[in-house]
Design an enzyme around this catalytic site. Structure first.
Site, PDB file in Angstrom:
ATOM      1  N   TRP A   1      -5.857   1.893  10.506  1.00  0.00           N
ATOM      2  CA  TRP A   1      -5.975   1.754   9.054  1.00  0.00           C
ATOM      3  C   TRP A   1      -5.845   0.291   8.643  1.00  0.00           C
ATOM      4  CZ3 TRP A   1      -8.158   3.352   5.024  1.00  0.00           C
ATOM      5  CH2 TRP A   1      -7.714   2.997   3.749  1.00  0.00           C
TER       6      TRP A   1
ATOM      7  N   GLU B   1     -11.714   6.638   5.188  1.00  0.00           N
ATOM      8  CA  GLU B   1     -11.144   7.420   6.287  1.00  0.00           C
ATOM      9  C   GLU B   1     -12.216   7.713   7.338  1.00  0.00           C
ATOM     10  OE1 GLU B   1      -8.169   8.029   7.028  1.00  0.00           O
ATOM     11  OE2 GLU B   1      -7.093   7.605   5.168  1.00  0.00           O
TER      12      GLU B   1
ATOM     13  N   TYR C   1       0.838  -1.203   0.000  1.00  0.00           N
ATOM     14  CA  TYR C   1       0.000   0.000   0.000  1.00  0.00           C
ATOM     15  C   TYR C   1       0.875   1.255   0.000  1.00  0.00           C
ATOM     16  CZ  TYR C   1      -3.206   3.563   1.814  1.00  0.00           C
ATOM     17  OH  TYR C   1      -3.933   4.716   2.001  1.00  0.00           O
TER      18      TYR C   1
END
Length: 207
Positions: A56, A48, A26
């Protein structure tokens, strides 16, 4: 604590990318590179929002499930979601089953359609909040900025929910509006090169 670590390939990366199995890919392929696609931008705002109060890693692990549950984050389709869809999503074990966040992103889909009508595209609106490089703090030293505060206020003024300044800042980091790769990270220069090659969309002139 160092903001850099040396990966197995011998190249330095942001230290956070070593903290979970999927983070390195990522970090290397997505985080901090400029995005001009409305669907990807909207997806990131939604994810988000779901991350608020969570890690995350939790969201990234469930990203494909979120995409399947929310019509690929096509906001025109999501804006049609109703009460039955909310209840369906609350039963979906593959996502974060938080009623407030689910209802917020469905609301935001409708607001996204309005914003496209206003600004021409989500990309044009979001990129209008890109800060000047010289105004940025030391990489990874802040969780908000004047520009993320301004973006949050602008979205809330238009009826968006779960889009506080910290959420807005994380969005700006990830979508390349801010190059927050650590100094010395192999991707910092790559992200800068990608930004230089990227033409930020412009807001449509009104009237």
């Amino acid at each position: 604590m160092s903001r850099i670590f040396t990966a197995a390939d011998g190249h330095p990366r942001c230290a956070w990318s070593a903290t979970a199995p999927d983070f390195l890919r990522y970090h290397d392929e997505e985080w901090g590179y400029p995005v001009g696609d409305d669907i990807r931008l909207f997806e990131k705002v939604c994810l988000e929002s779901f991350q608020s109060g969570l890690s995350w890693r939790t969201i990234l692990d469930k990203r494909e499930n979120f995409r399947a549950a929310f019509a690929g984050f096509g906001f025109n389709e999501m804006a049609k979601f109703g009460a039955a869809d909310v209840e369906r999503l609350l039963q979906d074990k593959g996502i974060i089953r938080h009623r407030g966040k689910i209802e917020a992103v469905i609301n935001n889909a409708a607001r996204a359609r309005e914003l496209v009508a206003e600004a021409g595209s989500l990309a044009a609106f979001f990129w209008s909040f890109e800060p000047k490089a010289e105004d940025l703090p030391e990489p990874q030293s802040a969780s908000t900025s004047p520009d993320s505060v301004a973006l949050s206020k602008a979205l809330k003024k238009r009826g968006w929910k779960f889009v506080g300044p910290t959420t807005a800042f994380a969005f700006m980091q990830a979508m390349g509006l801010i190059n927050d790769h650590a100094n010395g990270c192999i991707c910092r220069e790559k992200a800068a090169e990608a930004r230089n090659a990227f033409t930020a969309p412009r807001l449509e002139a009104s009237g």
